[in-house]
Write an enzyme that holds these catalytic residues in place. Structure first.
Site, PDB file in Angstrom:
ATOM      1  N   THR A  82     -10.186 -12.264  -3.888  1.00 30.78           N
ATOM      2  CA  THR A  82      -9.609 -13.155  -2.878  1.00 30.78           C
ATOM      3  C   THR A  82      -9.852 -12.512  -1.518  1.00 30.78           C
ATOM      4  OG1 THR A  82      -7.511 -12.130  -3.521  1.00 30.78           O
ATOM      5  CG2 THR A  82      -7.817 -14.432  -4.118  1.00 30.78           C
ATOM      6  N   THR A 118      -4.814 -10.956  -6.111  1.00 31.69           N
ATOM      7  CA  THR A 118      -3.805 -10.914  -5.053  1.00 31.69           C
ATOM      8  C   THR A 118      -3.922 -12.181  -4.213  1.00 31.69           C
ATOM      9  OG1 THR A 118      -4.035  -8.521  -5.002  1.00 31.69           O
ATOM     10  CG2 THR A 118      -2.946  -9.547  -3.125  1.00 31.69           C
ATOM     11  N   ARG A 151      -1.281  -3.555 -10.110  1.00 29.26           N
ATOM     12  CA  ARG A 151      -0.977  -2.556  -9.079  1.00 29.26           C
ATOM     13  C   ARG A 151      -1.460  -1.207  -9.590  1.00 29.26           C
ATOM     14  NH1 ARG A 151       5.403  -2.529  -9.981  1.00 29.26           N
ATOM     15  NH2 ARG A 151       5.516  -3.400  -7.889  1.00 29.26           N
ATOM     16  N   LYS A 203       3.549  -8.167  -4.087  1.00 30.87           N
ATOM     17  CA  LYS A 203       2.248  -7.473  -4.172  1.00 30.87           C
ATOM     18  C   LYS A 203       1.658  -7.268  -2.776  1.00 30.87           C
ATOM     19  CE  LYS A 203      -1.898  -6.171  -5.200  1.00 30.87           C
ATOM     20  NZ  LYS A 203      -2.367  -5.009  -5.906  1.00 30.87           N
ATOM     21  N   ASN A 207       1.046  -3.245  -0.424  1.00 27.61           N
ATOM     22  CA  ASN A 207      -0.111  -2.721   0.298  1.00 27.61           C
ATOM     23  C   ASN A 207       0.105  -2.742   1.809  1.00 27.61           C
ATOM     24  OD1 ASN A 207      -1.552  -1.953  -1.936  1.00 27.61           O
ATOM     25  ND2 ASN A 207      -2.480  -3.962  -2.210  1.00 27.61           N
ATOM     26  N   HIS A 241      11.002  17.417   6.066  1.00 21.56           N
ATOM     27  CA  HIS A 241      12.267  16.681   5.967  1.00 21.56           C
ATOM     28  C   HIS A 241      12.268  15.951   4.618  1.00 21.56           C
ATOM     29  CE1 HIS A 241      15.243  13.580   6.530  1.00 21.56           C
ATOM     30  NE2 HIS A 241      15.612  14.097   7.692  1.00 21.56           N
ATOM     31  N   GLY A 254      -9.975   1.382   4.320  1.00 21.33           N
ATOM     32  CA  GLY A 254     -10.937   0.532   3.620  1.00 21.33           C
ATOM     33  C   GLY A 254     -10.389   0.061   2.291  1.00 21.33           C
ATOM     34  N   CYS A 257      -7.869  -3.842  -0.767  1.00 21.27           N
ATOM     35  CA  CYS A 257      -6.442  -4.179  -0.859  1.00 21.27           C
ATOM     36  C   CYS A 257      -5.727  -4.002   0.470  1.00 21.27           C
ATOM     37  CB  CYS A 257      -5.802  -3.300  -1.920  1.00 21.27           C
ATOM     38  SG  CYS A 257      -6.685  -3.393  -3.475  1.00 21.27           S
ATOM     39  N   LYS A 397     -11.137  13.577   7.516  1.00 21.78           N
ATOM     40  CA  LYS A 397     -10.243  13.474   6.359  1.00 21.78           C
ATOM     41  C   LYS A 397      -9.463  14.768   6.106  1.00 21.78           C
ATOM     42  CE  LYS A 397     -10.048  10.274   4.050  1.00 21.78           C
ATOM     43  NZ  LYS A 397      -9.272   9.013   4.171  1.00 21.78           N
TER      44      LYS A 397
HETATM   45  N1  SAJ Z   1      -5.827   6.148   3.546  1.00 16.21           N
HETATM   46  C1  SAJ Z   1      -5.594   6.807   4.738  1.00 16.21           C
HETATM   47  N2  SAJ Z   1      -4.529   7.677   4.809  1.00 16.21           N
HETATM   48  C2  SAJ Z   1      -3.710   7.878   3.745  1.00 16.21           C
HETATM   49  C3  SAJ Z   1      -3.948   7.193   2.540  1.00 16.21           C
HETATM   50  C4  SAJ Z   1      -5.014   6.328   2.465  1.00 16.21           C
HETATM   51  O1  SAJ Z   1      -6.310   6.652   5.745  1.00 16.21           O
HETATM   52  O2  SAJ Z   1      -2.776   8.689   3.886  1.00 16.21           O
HETATM   53  C5  SAJ Z   1      -6.952   5.192   3.442  1.00 16.21           C
HETATM   54  C6  SAJ Z   1      -7.946   5.550   2.348  1.00 16.21           C
HETATM   55  O3  SAJ Z   1      -8.899   6.479   2.791  1.00 16.21           O
HETATM   56  C7  SAJ Z   1      -8.546   4.194   2.055  1.00 16.21           C
HETATM   57  C8  SAJ Z   1      -7.387   3.228   2.270  1.00 16.21           C
HETATM   58  O4  SAJ Z   1      -6.453   3.939   3.046  1.00 16.21           O
HETATM   59  O5  SAJ Z   1      -9.577   3.886   2.982  1.00 16.21           O
HETATM   60  C9  SAJ Z   1      -6.755   2.684   1.006  1.00 16.21           C
HETATM   61  O6  SAJ Z   1      -6.625   3.694   0.033  1.00 16.21           O
HETATM   62  P1  SAJ Z   1      -5.374   3.823  -0.961  1.00 16.21           P
HETATM   63  O7  SAJ Z   1      -5.652   4.944  -1.859  1.00 16.21           O
HETATM   64  O8  SAJ Z   1      -4.118   3.881  -0.194  1.00 16.21           O
HETATM   65  O9  SAJ Z   1      -5.317   2.418  -1.704  1.00 16.21           O
HETATM   66  P2  SAJ Z   1      -6.305   1.570  -2.635  1.00 16.21           P
HETATM   67  O10 SAJ Z   1      -6.779   0.424  -1.799  1.00 16.21           O
HETATM   68  O11 SAJ Z   1      -7.309   2.379  -3.302  1.00 16.21           O
HETATM   69  O12 SAJ Z   1      -5.287   1.054  -3.745  1.00 16.21           O
HETATM   70  C10 SAJ Z   1      -4.142   0.328  -3.352  1.00 16.21           C
HETATM   71  C11 SAJ Z   1      -2.921   0.868  -4.046  1.00 16.21           C
HETATM   72  N3  SAJ Z   1      -1.726   0.401  -3.379  1.00 16.21           N
HETATM   73  C12 SAJ Z   1      -0.743   1.225  -2.981  1.00 16.21           C
HETATM   74  O13 SAJ Z   1      -0.796   2.420  -3.090  1.00 16.21           O
HETATM   75  C13 SAJ Z   1       0.436   0.557  -2.367  1.00 16.21           C
HETATM   76  C14 SAJ Z   1      -2.891   0.423  -5.493  1.00 16.21           C
HETATM   77  O14 SAJ Z   1      -1.681   0.766  -6.126  1.00 16.21           O
HETATM   78  C15 SAJ Z   1      -3.098  -1.077  -5.602  1.00 16.21           C
HETATM   79  O15 SAJ Z   1      -3.177  -1.480  -6.928  1.00 16.21           O
HETATM   80  C16 SAJ Z   1      -4.398  -1.433  -4.957  1.00 16.21           C
HETATM   81  O16 SAJ Z   1      -4.329  -1.024  -3.587  1.00 16.21           O
HETATM   82  C17 SAJ Z   1      -4.581  -2.923  -5.113  1.00 16.21           C
HETATM   83  O17 SAJ Z   1      -5.209  -3.310  -6.095  1.00 16.21           O
HETATM   84  O18 SAJ Z   1      -4.012  -3.684  -4.344  1.00 16.21           O
END
Ligand code: SAJ
Length: 418
Positions: A82, A118, A151, A203, A207, A241, A254, A257, A397
């Protein structure tokens, strides 16, 4: 039980495998012929632990077949993408609608239909339900319709599909019960029953919560660059904290989600969803921010205008080959537009051109790290010193920890020092 899963991607394929592993007969449907042909030979197109083994076992036991056309089943599960619509950022349901239309001629009274993709709050009620009602079915009596979002974290999909709690949002309580029965076949987490719209928004909100918190840390990195404080030190200290957990700043957000789902909420209430939109804008501004600092580093240390930049990592997050919505590509486009030569090294992404470490760093003026792959934790520093024009790393990173004196290391903590 017979299950038909529409969409054999990151979620549909492991879901199909788990139903098959637990005694169901599963038909996996996809519109890509090459994917179907490969799957039937046991060749899996997704880099994700456990899926190839599970699919091959299912094929051997005659419990899984992939095909272009849906088939009759007790339960239909829709796991198609989606995206969002460019014009108003709303949820683009066209693949979901197509999937629903494609199963119409196979659906019979008593079937369960589950949308896992989603979707924006209200999508089941406003768009999906009418597709089946038009055919004369009464939802909750003839057919059971529910939204049950997945999720799972890429890299741990098989484990999390089984063990995570699951939201089950039916159009009626009967729909919820029937959908819960189906997931009960392999889910060991709690099956949390609710109605469709609440499931949809829950959901999207999960995110969005994460996107907003990443935006906060990205904003902190920008503030710190301006007022000469080390953002990474601030995060480390503040996180001592017991009730604070600031996430990590980075080159942008990126994946399929976090970079998309918040828009689904925003588009439903654009006047009200202010923080959600601002967080998206902040995260989307990071590629330009990183580009700006790359130019500052180059201007400080390099004498030529079209310097070579070695990009380390183009996938959207560490240790995956998935490049969907990766901010790396916007940074690369910016740098190319500014006249730089770009070479890419990414051992996880399937592209032969990205696998030559030595060629990437040779004569480069900067090594720009954009993904936190494990391989980058222990870079061959001697080669960097020997092969690069200027041994400078800009690690967006915060994955490189100890560097020898010959290497200059910048990260999102010490940008004010450039
Ligand atoms: N990122 C940051 N800083 C952080 C954490 C992540 O810049 O501290 C960036 C990552 O590099 C990446 C993006 O955020 O580009 C997303 O990465 P992610 O690991 O947070 O999430 P996704 O997209 O791989 O997976 C998420 C997850 N959602 C949550 O943690 C709330 C997963 O549980 C979901 O199932 C998935 O989206 C989904 O299918 O919606």
């Amino acid at each position: 039980m017979n299950i038909c899963v529409i969409g054999q991607g990151y979620i549909g394929l492991p879901t199909a495998a788990l139903f098959a592993e637990n005694g169901c007969n599963v038909v996996g449907v996809d519109i890509k012929k090459e994917v179907i042909d490969d799957l039937n030979k046991g060749i899996v197109h997704i880099e994700e632990p456990g899926i190839p083994e599970a699919i091959n076992d299912a094929i051997k036991e005659g419990r899984y077949v992939a095909q272009l056309e849906p088939a009759e089943a007790d339960v239909f599960i829709i796991t198609v993408p989606t995206p969002y619509k460019m014009e108003n950022l709303s949820c683009d349901l066209s693949f979901v609608v197509e999937a629903c239309n494609s199963i119409l001629k196979y659906v019979k009274k008593g079937n369960v239909i589950i949308v896992e993709s989603t979707i924006a709050p209200g999508s089941i009620e406003e768009t999906v339900q009418p597709i089946f009602e038009k055919e004369g079915y009464v939802i909750g009596k003839d057919l059971y319709l529910a939204h049950c979002p997945e999720r799972v974290l890429p890299g741990r999909i098989m484990y999390e599909l089984i063990h995570n709690d699951r939201i089950i949002g039916g159009v009626t309580p009967e729909c919820t019960d029937k959908a819960a029965e189906a997931y009960g076949i392999f889910v060991e987490g709690e099956l949390m029953k609710t109605e469709a719209k609440t499931a949809e928004l829950s959901k999207c909100m999960e995110n969005t919560f994460r996107d907003i918190n990443i935006a906060l840390s990205n904003e902190l990195a920008k503030i710190c660059a301006e007022i000469d404080v080390n953002a990474l030190d601030v995060i480390k200290l503040a996180n001592k904290h017991p009730r604070v957990n600031i996430l990590n700043p980075g080159p942008g957000v990126g994946g399929h989600c976090l970079a998309i789902d918040p828009y689904f909420i925003y588009a439903k209430a654009p006047e009200t969803a202010k923080i959600i939109k601002l967080a998206r804008d902040t995260n989307k501004s990071m590629p330009d921010f990183v580009t700006e600092y790359v130019e500052k580093i180059i201007a400080r240390y390099d004498d030529c205008e079209n310097s070579k930049i070695a990009i380390f990592g183009v996938s959207y997050k560490g240790n995956t080959g998935d490049t969907r919505e990766s901010p790396a590509f916007e940074i690369i486009a910016n740098l190319k537009e500014n006249g730089h030569d770009i070479e890419i090294f990414d051992p996880h992404v399937e592209n032969e051109g990205y696998h030559d470490f030595k060629n990437t760093i040779e004569n480069a003026s900067l090594c720009l790290i954009l993904a936190d792959h494990d391989e980058f934790k222990n870079l061959d520093m001697n080669s960097l010193i020997k092969e690069m024009k200027n041994p400078i790393i800009f690690d967006t990173k915060n994955i490189v920890q100890n560097v020898p004196d010959e290497i200059i290391l910048y990260n999102l903590g010490n940008l004010s020092k450039i």
